[in-house]
Write an enzyme that holds these catalytic residues in place. Structure first.
Site, PDB file in Angstrom:
ATOM      1  N   GLY A   1       1.773  -1.550  44.239  1.00 31.54           N
ATOM      2  CA  GLY A   1       1.347  -0.731  43.798  1.00 31.54           C
ATOM      3  C   GLY A   1       1.228   0.958  43.422  1.00 31.54           C
TER       4      GLY A   1
ATOM      5  N   GLY B   1      -3.859   4.344  41.236  1.00 30.73           N
ATOM      6  CA  GLY B   1      -4.524   5.500  41.579  1.00 30.73           C
ATOM      7  C   GLY B   1      -3.842   6.160  42.923  1.00 30.73           C
ATOM      8  N   ILE B   2      -3.397   5.094  44.118  1.00 31.40           N
ATOM      9  CA  ILE B   2      -2.622   6.189  45.327  1.00 31.40           C
ATOM     10  C   ILE B   2      -1.867   6.126  44.783  1.00 31.40           C
ATOM     11  CG2 ILE B   2      -2.274   5.536  47.948  1.00 31.40           C
ATOM     12  CD1 ILE B   2      -5.354   4.244  47.285  1.00 31.40           C
TER      13      ILE B   2
ATOM     14  N   ARG C   1      -7.157   9.850  36.238  1.00 28.95           N
ATOM     15  CA  ARG C   1      -6.518   9.310  37.474  1.00 28.95           C
ATOM     16  C   ARG C   1      -5.055   9.650  38.131  1.00 28.95           C
ATOM     17  NH1 ARG C   1      -9.508   5.965  36.522  1.00 28.95           N
ATOM     18  NH2 ARG C   1      -9.087   4.188  37.506  1.00 28.95           N
TER      19      ARG C   1
ATOM     20  N   ASN D   1      -6.526  -5.097  45.954  1.00 34.77           N
ATOM     21  CA  ASN D   1      -6.495  -6.634  45.591  1.00 34.77           C
ATOM     22  C   ASN D   1      -6.988  -7.545  47.208  1.00 34.77           C
ATOM     23  OD1 ASN D   1      -5.540  -9.702  45.924  1.00 34.77           O
ATOM     24  ND2 ASN D   1      -5.964  -9.255  43.955  1.00 34.77           N
TER      25      ASN D   1
ATOM     26  N   ALA E   1      -3.809 -10.054  48.122  1.00 31.61           N
ATOM     27  CA  ALA E   1      -1.838  -9.104  47.862  1.00 31.61           C
ATOM     28  C   ALA E   1      -2.370  -8.035  49.268  1.00 31.61           C
ATOM     29  CB  ALA E   1      -2.261  -8.513  46.383  1.00 31.61           C
ATOM     30  N   ARG E   2      -3.206  -7.473  49.487  1.00 25.85           N
ATOM     31  CA  ARG E   2      -2.700  -7.009  51.408  1.00 25.85           C
ATOM     32  C   ARG E   2      -2.382  -8.027  51.774  1.00 25.85           C
ATOM     33  NH1 ARG E   2      -7.432  -2.250  51.362  1.00 25.85           N
ATOM     34  NH2 ARG E   2      -6.877  -1.548  49.475  1.00 25.85           N
TER      35      ARG E   2
ATOM     36  N   CYS F   1     -29.883 -20.385  39.005  1.00 23.37           N
ATOM     37  CA  CYS F   1     -31.373 -20.072  38.948  1.00 23.37           C
ATOM     38  C   CYS F   1     -31.712 -18.577  39.259  1.00 23.37           C
ATOM     39  CB  CYS F   1     -32.122 -21.053  40.063  1.00 23.37           C
ATOM     40  SG  CYS F   1     -31.719 -21.199  41.425  1.00 23.37           S
TER      41      CYS F   1
END
Length: 650
Positions: free
Chosen positions: A27, A30-31, A62, A121, A124-125, A176
Site C-alpha cells: 500500500g 495515505g499511510i 495528503r 482493502n 487484501a488485509r 424495494c
C-alpha cells in the site's frame, strides 16, 4: 557516514540490523507515503513497495510523495522515485501489481524480515495476514479512519492475528427500499448514483451491481418494475441533448414514477406518501438561479437550486457523452460515463437528483459536500493521523527486530482532550481463530499424478489418523466431505490446485475434533530432510521424482484438539483495533467494520483491562459451504444515518 550518524546514536546495535533488513510495504496511499518516508530516513536497507492503484487528484492533499503531474501514474512507482531522493543509499523496488498475484507467493514473502500493511482493502488485509502467517514473517498492521488510527503487531504463534476478531457484515439495502420506500438521505444518494446516473449515462443494468437483487416476496415485483423503468429511460435517452431532454427525464422520475408509487395504496398505510414534482412550476422558480450555485457546496440547496443544478449538469453530461459516442464510433468502443466523486459534472447530477428525490419523500436534503462524502464512501482523511500512525508502525518494528515482542503494544489514536495515544498489551492467538488458530504445514504434490483420494486416504486417514467425519476445502469451496466424494478420482491439476494454493481440513468429529489443518501446496521441495515413508532426500526447488508418492507431508504433525466450549454469560471484551473482541472459527465472521467499531470509544480505551477469563466463543459446527453462485450483489454501505465509511485512507 553523516547520514547514519543520528540513527546510529538512537538505535545503537540495532542500526546495523536495520541496514541489512529487507522490508515489504503493501500500500502506497495515505499511510504508505508517510511510512515509506520513515523507512527510508531510518535507513532500512531494502524496501519493496506493492500497490495496484494509480494516483488521483483527491490524493494530492495528503499523499505528499505525489504531485499534479503524477495523476494517473502508478502509486508504487512514483512513491519509489520520490522517496529515493530522501536517501539514495536505500534500495527501493516498486511493484505496480495486486498483492494477491501468484508471483507474490509464500516463498516470496519469506524473503522479508518484516511486512507492513498500509491498505484500505479488507480482502487484501486478510490475504497479507494469511500469507505472513504461512511464511512466518512478522506483520505490522495499521489503519486510519478520520482522526482515529490503530497499529497492531502480528507474529505467528505469539499474538492474535488480523482475523482473530470479528468483522461486521456490510449493511445492504434491498431494491424495494432504494426504488420505492426510501427513508434516509443515503437511500436517495444510492438511487441517484447507482440507478439513475447509470441508466442515463452508463451501462443500463437491470441488476445494478450495488443493489441487493435477491428476489424475495418484497423485492420481486419491484425488480420487475425496475426493468420496465429502465426500458422507458432507454427510450428517453434517444432525445439526449435536445431542449426537451431535461423535461422528459424530470417528468419520468419525479412525476410519472412517483404517481405510480402513490397508486399502490397499501404501501402508504403506515408511511407518508411521496409528493410528485411539477416541472413547469419549479422551472419558473428556478429561472433566476445563477449557474454558479453548483460551486456553493457547503450549503443545502432549496428545491429551485437543486432543479437548476439538475438541468445544468444534465446538459453538461449529455454533451460529454455525445462527444464520447462520436469518438467511440471511430474505434468501435462503448461510450459510457462513470461516477467519480472528484468529477464535478457527475457529482452535481447525483447531488441534485438525490436532493430532489429526498424532497419528494419528505427526507432532509444534504449539501453537495455531504453527498460527496457519502457517494464516494469516504470520510475525510487526515494527513496528521496518517503521519502519526506511520511513525508508530516503525517504532513497533524496532521492538520486533530486537526480538522483544513483550514490549510491543497495540496502539490506538483517538481524538480526545485527555489522551490522544492509548495502548494495550498484545493478546495471544485466539485458539478458535480460523486463520491462526489452526495447524499449518506444507504439502508436497505432483499435480499431474496426485489425486484428491491420495490426500484423503493416504495422508489424512492413514498418516494423520482422521476419522470419517471431516471435509477438505479450497478457497473456492468444499472439495470433499462424507457426502461429497465426486472429486476423489480427480487430480490436483483437474481441481485447479497448484503451488501456493491453500487447502483446509475441518475435523467434524462430534467427540473430540481437532483444530483445522491448513495445507500450503507446493510442487517443489522447500526443505532438506529425509522422509522415512519414501526414503527420499529433499532438495530445494526440485519437483517430486516420478517414483515417489504423489502426495507427501514433509514433516510429522501433531494436530491439537479444539478447546471445549464453556458457556459464559459475560459480555464480549472491549473494542480492539476497531473491532469487538469475539472469537470466531468459521463462516460466522463479520466481513467489515462499522463506523461505530472504527471510531474507537475513548472511555472504553482508557478503562480497558486485561481479561483473564475466556470470553464466550462459538465454535465451528458446520462444514464450509459448497461452491455456489447465488448471483446476489449488495449495496456496500456502512452508515444508515447518512455517512458512508471505508476502513482507511486510499
Amino acid at each position: 557516514m553523516g547520514r547514519d550518524r543520528y540513527p546510529k546514536q538512537s538505535l545503537g546495535a540495532l542500526h546495523g540490523r536495520i541496514k541489512q533488513s529487507r522490508i515489504l510495504m503493501v500500500g502506497a496511499g495515505g499511510i504508505g507515503c508517510e511510512l515509506l518516508k520513515n523507512l527510508v530516513l531510518t535507513g532500512f536497507g531494502e524496501v519493496h513497495i506493492v500497490d495496484l492503484d494509480t494516483i488521483d487528484l483527491s490524493n494530492l492533499n495528503r499523499q505528499f510523495l505525489f504531485r499534479h503531474e503524477h495523476i494517473k501514474k502508478s502509486k508504487a512507482i512514483v512513491a519509489k522515485e520520490s522517496a529515493s531522493k530522501f536517501n539514495p543509499h536505500i534500495k527501493l523496488e516498486a511493484h505496480h501489481a495486486n498483492i494477491k498475484d501468484p508471483r507474490f507467493n509464500i516463498e516470496w514473502f519469506q524473503r522479508f524480515n518484516i511486512v507492513f500493511n498500509a491498505l484500505d482493502n479488507l480482502d487484501a488485509r486478510r490475504h497479507v495476514n494469511k500469507m505472513c502467517l504461512a511464511a512466518n514473517v512478522p506483520l505490522i498492521e495499521s489503519g486510519t479512519t478520520g482522526f482515529n488510527g490503530q497499529v497492531q503487531v502480528i507474529k505467528k504463534g505469539e499474538t492474535e492475528c488480523y482475523d482473530c476478531n470479528t468483522k461486521e457484515v456490510p449493511k445492504s439495502f434491498p431494491v424495494c427500499t432504494i426504488r420505492s420506500t426510501p427513508s434516509q438521505p443515503i437511500h436517495c444518494i444510492v438511487w441517484a448514483k447507482s440507478y439513475l446516473f447509470n441508466e442515463i449515462f452508463g451501462t443500463s443494468e437491470d441488476e445494478a451491481p450495488e443493489l441487493d437483487t435477491s428476489e424475495d416476496s418484497e423485492n420481486a415485483k419491484e425488480i420487475e418494475n425496475l426493468r420496465k423503468e429502465s426500458q422507458a429511460l432507454s427510450e428517453i435517452k434517444q432525445s439526449m441533448n435536445s431542449p426537451q431532454f431535461p423535461r422528459k427525464i424530470f417528468q419520468k422520475v419525479f412525476k410519472d414514477d412517483i404517481d405510480r408509487l402513490r397508486s399502490m395504496e397499501d404501501m402508504w398505510k403506515t408511511r407518508k406518501p411521496p409528493q410528485a414534482l411539477d416541472f413547469d412550476e419549479i422551472s419558473k422558480a428556478a429561472s433566476e438561479i445563477h449557474a454558479s450555485i453548483c460551486h456553493q457546496d457547503q450549503i443545502t440547496w432549496n428545491i429551485a437550486q437543486n432543479f437548476s443544478v439538475f438541468c445544468e449538469s444534465l446538459h453538461r453530461l449529455s454533451s460529454r457523452l455525445l462527444e464520447l459516442q462520436r469518438k467511440g464510433a471511430q474505434i468501435s468502443a462503448p461510450a459510457v460515463l462513470t461516477f467519480d466523486k472528484d468529477d464535478d459534472d457527475t457529482l452535481d447530477f447525483v447531488a441534485a437528483s438525490a436532493n430532489l428525490r429526498s424532497i419528494v419523500f419528505d427526507i432532509e436534503p444534504r449539501s453537495k459536500f455531504d453527498i460527496k462524502q457519502m457517494a464516494g464512501n469516504i470520510i475525510p482523511a487526515i494527513a496528521t493521523t496518517n503521519a502519526m500512525t506511520a511513525s508508530l508502525c516503525v517504532l513497533q518494528a524496532f521492538k520486533v527486530m530486537r526480538e522483544d515482542l513483550g514490549k510491543a503494544k497495540m496502539v490506538f489514536l483517538t481524538r480526545s482532550t485527555d489522551r490522544v495515544i492509548t495502548t494495550d498489551n498484545l493478546r495471544p492467538p485466539n485458539p478458535n481463530c480460523n486463520v491462526c488458530g489452526v495447524t499449518q504445514t506444507q504439502l508436497l504434490i505432483d499435480p499431474t499424478r496426485a489425486t484428491l483420494n491420495d490426500l484423503v486416504e493416504d495422508v489424512l486417514k492413514n498418516q494423520l489418523q482422521y476419522g470419517e467425519e471431516f471435509s477438505v476445502s479450497s478457497e473456492a469451496g468444499t472439495l470433499y466431505d462424507p457426502e461429497l466424494d465426486d472429486n476423489l478420482s480427480k487430480t490436483f491439476a483437474d481441481l485447479g490446485i497448484k503451488t501456493d494454493s491453500f487447502l483446509t481440513v475441518i475435523d467434524d468429529d462430534d467427540e473430540n475434533p481437532r483444530v483445522n489443518l491448513s495445507l500450503s501446496i507446493s510442487e517443489k521441495y522447500t526443505i532438506l530432510a529425509e522422509l522415512p515413508r519414501c526414503i527420499l532426500l529433499m532438495k530445494r526447488y526440485r519437483p517430486l521424482p516420478a517414483d515417489s508418492k504423489p502426495v507427501i507431508l514433509p514433516q510429522r504433525l501433531e494436530i491439537a484438539r479444539k478447546l471445549k466450549v464453556v458457556e459464559d454469560s459475560q459480555p464480549d471484551g472491549p473494542l480492539m483495533n476497531g473491532l469487538s473482541k469475539q472469537a470466531v472459527n468459521g463462516n460466522n465472521a463479520k466481513r467489515k467494520r462499522s463506523p461505530e467499531d472504527s471510531v474507537l470509544d475513548q472511555e472504553q480505551l482508557l478503562k480497558r483491562k486485561r481479561d483473564d477469563t475466556d470470553s464466550s466463543i462459538n465454535p465451528v459446527t458446520s462444514k464450509k459451504s459448497k461452491i455456489t453462485d447465488d448471483g446476489n450483489d449488495a449495496i456496500v454501505l456502512d452508515d444508515s444515518s447518512g455517512g458512508a465509511i471505508v476502513i482507511d485512507d486510499d
